[in-house]
Structures are given as structure tokens and as C-alpha cells.
Design a protein around this motif. Structure first.
Motif, mmCIF file in Angstrom:
data_model
loop_
_atom_site.group_PDB
_atom_site.id
_atom_site.type_symbol
_atom_site.label_atom_id
_atom_site.label_comp_id
_atom_site.label_asym_id
_atom_site.label_seq_id
_atom_site.Cartn_x
_atom_site.Cartn_y
_atom_site.Cartn_z
ATOM 1 N N GLN A 89 0.856 -1.196 0.000
ATOM 2 C CA GLN A 89 0.000 0.000 0.000
ATOM 3 C C GLN A 89 0.886 1.238 0.000
ATOM 4 O O GLN A 89 1.859 1.309 0.748
ATOM 5 C CB GLN A 89 -0.893 0.001 1.239
ATOM 6 C CG GLN A 89 -1.681 1.284 1.470
ATOM 7 C CD GLN A 89 -1.282 2.003 2.746
ATOM 8 O OE1 GLN A 89 -1.119 1.405 3.804
ATOM 9 N NE2 GLN A 89 -1.118 3.325 2.664
ATOM 10 N N THR A 97 -3.525 3.738 -2.444
ATOM 11 C CA THR A 97 -3.821 2.560 -3.254
ATOM 12 C C THR A 97 -3.120 1.338 -2.680
ATOM 13 O O THR A 97 -2.065 1.438 -2.037
ATOM 14 C CB THR A 97 -3.395 2.759 -4.717
ATOM 15 O OG1 THR A 97 -2.038 3.217 -4.765
ATOM 16 C CG2 THR A 97 -4.294 3.754 -5.419
ATOM 17 N N HIS B 35 -9.427 5.586 8.711
ATOM 18 C CA HIS B 35 -9.766 5.268 7.331
ATOM 19 C C HIS B 35 -10.939 4.282 7.272
ATOM 20 O O HIS B 35 -11.160 3.512 8.211
ATOM 21 C CB HIS B 35 -8.591 4.575 6.630
ATOM 22 C CG HIS B 35 -7.332 5.350 6.587
ATOM 23 N ND1 HIS B 35 -6.930 6.070 5.479
ATOM 24 C CD2 HIS B 35 -6.346 5.495 7.521
ATOM 25 C CE1 HIS B 35 -5.762 6.609 5.717
ATOM 26 N NE2 HIS B 35 -5.382 6.290 6.951
ATOM 27 N N TRP B 36 -11.620 4.288 6.131
ATOM 28 C CA TRP B 36 -12.480 3.179 5.740
ATOM 29 C C TRP B 36 -11.818 2.490 4.548
ATOM 30 O O TRP B 36 -11.392 3.157 3.597
ATOM 31 C CB TRP B 36 -13.876 3.655 5.341
ATOM 32 C CG TRP B 36 -14.744 4.059 6.489
ATOM 33 C CD1 TRP B 36 -15.036 5.333 6.899
ATOM 34 C CD2 TRP B 36 -15.453 3.194 7.380
ATOM 35 N NE1 TRP B 36 -15.866 5.321 7.986
ATOM 36 C CE2 TRP B 36 -16.149 4.010 8.307
ATOM 37 C CE3 TRP B 36 -15.591 1.803 7.504
ATOM 38 C CZ2 TRP B 36 -16.946 3.497 9.326
ATOM 39 C CZ3 TRP B 36 -16.375 1.285 8.515
ATOM 40 C CH2 TRP B 36 -17.053 2.125 9.410
ATOM 41 N N VAL B 37 -11.740 1.175 4.619
ATOM 42 C CA VAL B 37 -11.184 0.346 3.555
ATOM 43 C C VAL B 37 -12.187 -0.773 3.311
ATOM 44 O O VAL B 37 -12.734 -1.325 4.264
ATOM 45 C CB VAL B 37 -9.818 -0.250 3.970
ATOM 46 C CG1 VAL B 37 -9.291 -1.205 2.884
ATOM 47 C CG2 VAL B 37 -8.809 0.853 4.249
ATOM 48 N N ARG B 38 -12.428 -1.110 2.046
ATOM 49 C CA ARG B 38 -13.401 -2.157 1.765
ATOM 50 C C ARG B 38 -12.774 -3.289 0.963
ATOM 51 O O ARG B 38 -11.729 -3.124 0.334
ATOM 52 C CB ARG B 38 -14.621 -1.592 1.052
ATOM 53 C CG ARG B 38 -14.381 -1.097 -0.358
ATOM 54 C CD ARG B 38 -15.659 -0.447 -0.912
ATOM 55 N NE ARG B 38 -15.486 0.042 -2.279
ATOM 56 C CZ ARG B 38 -16.419 0.698 -2.962
ATOM 57 N NH1 ARG B 38 -17.601 0.945 -2.400
ATOM 58 N NH2 ARG B 38 -16.186 1.099 -4.195
ATOM 59 N N GLN B 39 -13.463 -4.424 0.992
ATOM 60 C CA GLN B 39 -12.984 -5.612 0.290
ATOM 61 C C GLN B 39 -14.191 -6.339 -0.287
ATOM 62 O O GLN B 39 -14.983 -6.920 0.452
ATOM 63 C CB GLN B 39 -12.215 -6.515 1.252
ATOM 64 C CG GLN B 39 -11.537 -7.691 0.594
ATOM 65 C CD GLN B 39 -10.561 -8.385 1.537
ATOM 66 O OE1 GLN B 39 -10.786 -8.478 2.746
ATOM 67 N NE2 GLN B 39 -9.462 -8.873 0.998
ATOM 68 N N LEU B 45 -7.998 -5.338 -1.339
ATOM 69 C CA LEU B 45 -8.366 -4.195 -0.512
ATOM 70 C C LEU B 45 -8.496 -2.934 -1.355
ATOM 71 O O LEU B 45 -7.687 -2.696 -2.252
ATOM 72 C CB LEU B 45 -7.294 -3.978 0.565
ATOM 73 C CG LEU B 45 -7.043 -5.157 1.491
ATOM 74 C CD1 LEU B 45 -5.832 -4.884 2.380
ATOM 75 C CD2 LEU B 45 -8.272 -5.453 2.332
ATOM 76 N N GLU B 46 -9.507 -2.143 -1.049
ATOM 77 C CA GLU B 46 -9.718 -0.863 -1.731
ATOM 78 C C GLU B 46 -9.924 0.219 -0.676
ATOM 79 O O GLU B 46 -10.845 0.152 0.132
ATOM 80 C CB GLU B 46 -10.933 -0.904 -2.659
ATOM 81 C CG GLU B 46 -11.190 0.411 -3.360
ATOM 82 C CD GLU B 46 -12.504 0.458 -4.144
ATOM 83 O OE1 GLU B 46 -12.673 1.376 -4.960
ATOM 84 O OE2 GLU B 46 -13.367 -0.411 -3.913
ATOM 85 N N TRP B 47 -9.064 1.215 -0.710
ATOM 86 C CA TRP B 47 -9.214 2.352 0.194
ATOM 87 C C TRP B 47 -10.433 3.172 -0.213
ATOM 88 O O TRP B 47 -10.660 3.415 -1.404
ATOM 89 C CB TRP B 47 -7.953 3.216 0.160
ATOM 90 C CG TRP B 47 -8.061 4.460 0.969
ATOM 91 C CD1 TRP B 47 -7.945 4.577 2.332
ATOM 92 C CD2 TRP B 47 -8.306 5.780 0.475
ATOM 93 N NE1 TRP B 47 -8.109 5.881 2.705
ATOM 94 C CE2 TRP B 47 -8.333 6.649 1.588
ATOM 95 C CE3 TRP B 47 -8.522 6.320 -0.790
ATOM 96 C CZ2 TRP B 47 -8.551 8.017 1.485
ATOM 97 C CZ3 TRP B 47 -8.739 7.673 -0.910
ATOM 98 C CH2 TRP B 47 -8.747 8.515 0.213
ATOM 99 N N TYR B 94 -16.599 -3.819 4.908
ATOM 100 C CA TYR B 94 -16.057 -2.493 5.172
ATOM 101 C C TYR B 94 -15.317 -2.523 6.505
ATOM 102 O O TYR B 94 -15.893 -2.875 7.543
ATOM 103 C CB TYR B 94 -17.168 -1.444 5.205
ATOM 104 C CG TYR B 94 -17.676 -1.095 3.824
ATOM 105 C CD1 TYR B 94 -18.465 -1.985 3.108
ATOM 106 C CD2 TYR B 94 -17.340 0.119 3.225
ATOM 107 C CE1 TYR B 94 -18.922 -1.688 1.829
ATOM 108 C CE2 TYR B 94 -17.786 0.434 1.941
ATOM 109 C CZ TYR B 94 -18.573 -0.477 1.263
ATOM 110 O OH TYR B 94 -19.009 -0.164 -0.011
ATOM 111 N N TRP B 112 -7.025 -2.366 12.997
ATOM 112 C CA TRP B 112 -8.169 -2.603 12.134
ATOM 113 C C TRP B 112 -9.313 -3.216 12.926
ATOM 114 O O TRP B 112 -9.074 -4.010 13.846
ATOM 115 C CB TRP B 112 -7.800 -3.571 10.992
ATOM 116 C CG TRP B 112 -6.800 -3.065 10.017
ATOM 117 C CD1 TRP B 112 -5.484 -2.741 10.259
ATOM 118 C CD2 TRP B 112 -7.022 -2.836 8.625
ATOM 119 N NE1 TRP B 112 -4.886 -2.326 9.101
ATOM 120 C CE2 TRP B 112 -5.797 -2.367 8.081
ATOM 121 C CE3 TRP B 112 -8.116 -2.963 7.773
ATOM 122 C CZ2 TRP B 112 -5.651 -2.039 6.725
ATOM 123 C CZ3 TRP B 112 -7.973 -2.641 6.433
ATOM 124 C CH2 TRP B 112 -6.752 -2.188 5.926
#
Lengths: 107, 121
Positions: A89, A97, B35-39, B45-47, B94, B112
Motif C-alpha cells: 500500500q 492505493t 480510514h475506511w477500507v473495503r474488500q 483491498l480498496e481504500w 467495510y 483494524w
């Protein structure tokens, strides 16, 4: 946005072996790269930050190197709990990203 | 000790709204960006977004900009994600994740939650 490309997609090794994972950035991220791993059904865990610094509580068998566009995560001697998916990351520029991940599986 | 717990996930129809919460039972919540990060199912993983410690600075991924809003109530040690105009592609687990600094540009996400599942269908 900065694209991170991880290789290989899957790495098959045995416990006790050395693992080398790669992350390449589409443009320089300086040293602002982190590594995480994620075991099935669990949240990710921070392993390495700023390319080469181990996060709190991370075993010394994990090490990171690199700068600019090319980075490496090395696990010196694999333990059973290390088999997981690994993500890099970048925080060099917005948006943050992640790479697509490398799956480290037991051979 | 920071301990993050997400809630608010569920099944929702496309175009509807949902609000996620991320609660911290520790005492340092207000000192850090979150942060919020989703999958998405079976994906990486996507920020999604980040909010600074005092709520003054927020950033979003292009994929959610204009539809999602991140906010926090430090008196309740809680972070929120208001998700409007939901799409099937927003289906994901999320996670909220603590940054190591107050502004979100820190040395990684070091704590997390376990995640909350959102299904848009």
C-alpha cells in the motif's frame, strides 16, 4: 492514481523456506510503502511501514526493502501462520492505493 | 489500547442509503485519523476514505466521491460512513482502520476492526 503491481500472484513454498514478494509502483512513492498480510476471515495486519520499518510486535523474520518504484518483502524462514495474502500500500499521493495481493500458500 | 468495532452493515437495495459506524473503546480515538477500507467478495483491498483527527480534513476514493460522507463524533469515540446512492459494486466488507498520525498520511494503518458486511442487491 498510483498503481501498485505485486508479483507473483501466487507463491507456493514450504515452512522453513525463504519468501520474496515484490511490489512495483507506476511512479515513485519514495519510501512511503507499507506491507500487510491477511489471513482467511481476518482483518489485515500491518507488517512493514515506510518500506523497511517493522510495525510493533512483528517478528524479525519479516523485512522490507526498496525505494522509488521497486519494493520487496522478505520472510526469512516461513512459519505456518505466515501463509496468507500479502498486500502492499502506498501513501505517497492521494488516493491511497493497494496492490492486488500475493497469495502465499503451502507447497 | 485501541479497539475498533464496526457496525451498521446489512442488505440494501440499489439506490438506497446505509450508515456504518466504527466505535473505539480505547482513549486515544480523537488523536488519530481513521480510514475506511473495503474488500469486495474474493477481491483485494480498496481504500475508501479518511478523516483527520479533528474532522477538518477528509479525502475520498473517486469511486465513492459525492455519494459517501465520512464523519466522526470524538465525544462518542465513533467514526461514521454515510453511504448514499448505493450500487451493487459497493458490496463488500467495510473495515475501519486507524492511521498512525492525525492527518491520514501516516506510516500505515496499524489497528483494524473486524469489518461489517454491506450487500447491495
Amino acid at each position: 492514481e498510483i498503481v501498485l503491481t505485486q508479483s507473483p500472484a501466487t507463491l507456493s513454498l514450504s515452512p522453513g523456506e525463504r519468501a520474496t514478494l515484490s511490489c512495483r509502483a507506476s511512479q515513485s512513492v519514495n519510501i512511503y510503502l507499507a506491507w500487510y498480510h491477511q489471513r482467511p476471515g481476518q482483518a489485515p495486519r500491518l507488517l512493514i511501514y515506510d518500506a523497511s520499518n517493522r510495525a510493533t510486535g512483528v517478528p524479525v523474520r519479516f523485512s522490507g526493502s526498496g525505494s522509488g518504484t521497486d519494493f520487496t518483502l522478505t520472510i526469512s524462514s516461513l512459519e505456518p501462520e505466515d501463509f496468507a495474502v500479502y498486500y502492499c500500500q502506498q501513501r505517497s499521493s492521494w488516493p491511497i492505493t493497494f496492490g492486488q495481493g500475493t497469495r502465499l500458500e503451502i507447497k | 489500547q485501541v479497539h475498533l468495532v464496526e457496525s451498521g452493515g446489512g442488505v440494501v437495495q440499489p439506490g438506497r442509503s446505509l450508515r456504518l459506524s466504527c466505535a473505539d473503546s480505547g482513549f486515544t480515538f480523537s488523536a488519530y485519523a481513521i480510514h475506511w477500507v473495503r474488500q469486495a467478495p474474493g477481491k483485494g483491498l480498496e481504500w475508501v476514505a479518511v478523516l483527520s483527527d479533528d474532522g477538518s480534513n477528509e479525502k475520498y476514493a473517486e469511486s465513492v466521491k459525492g455519494r459517501f460522507t465520512i464523519s466522526r463524533d470524538n465525544s462518542k469515540n465513533t467514526l461514521y460512513l454515510q453511504m448514499n446512492s448505493l450500487r451493487p459494486e459497493d458490496t463488500a466488507v467495510y473495515y475501519c482502520a486507524k492511521d498512525t498520525t492525525s492527518d491520514g498520511g501516516g506510516h500505515g494503518m496499524d489497528v483494524w476492526g473486524q469489518g461489517t458486511t454491506v450487500t447491495v442487491s
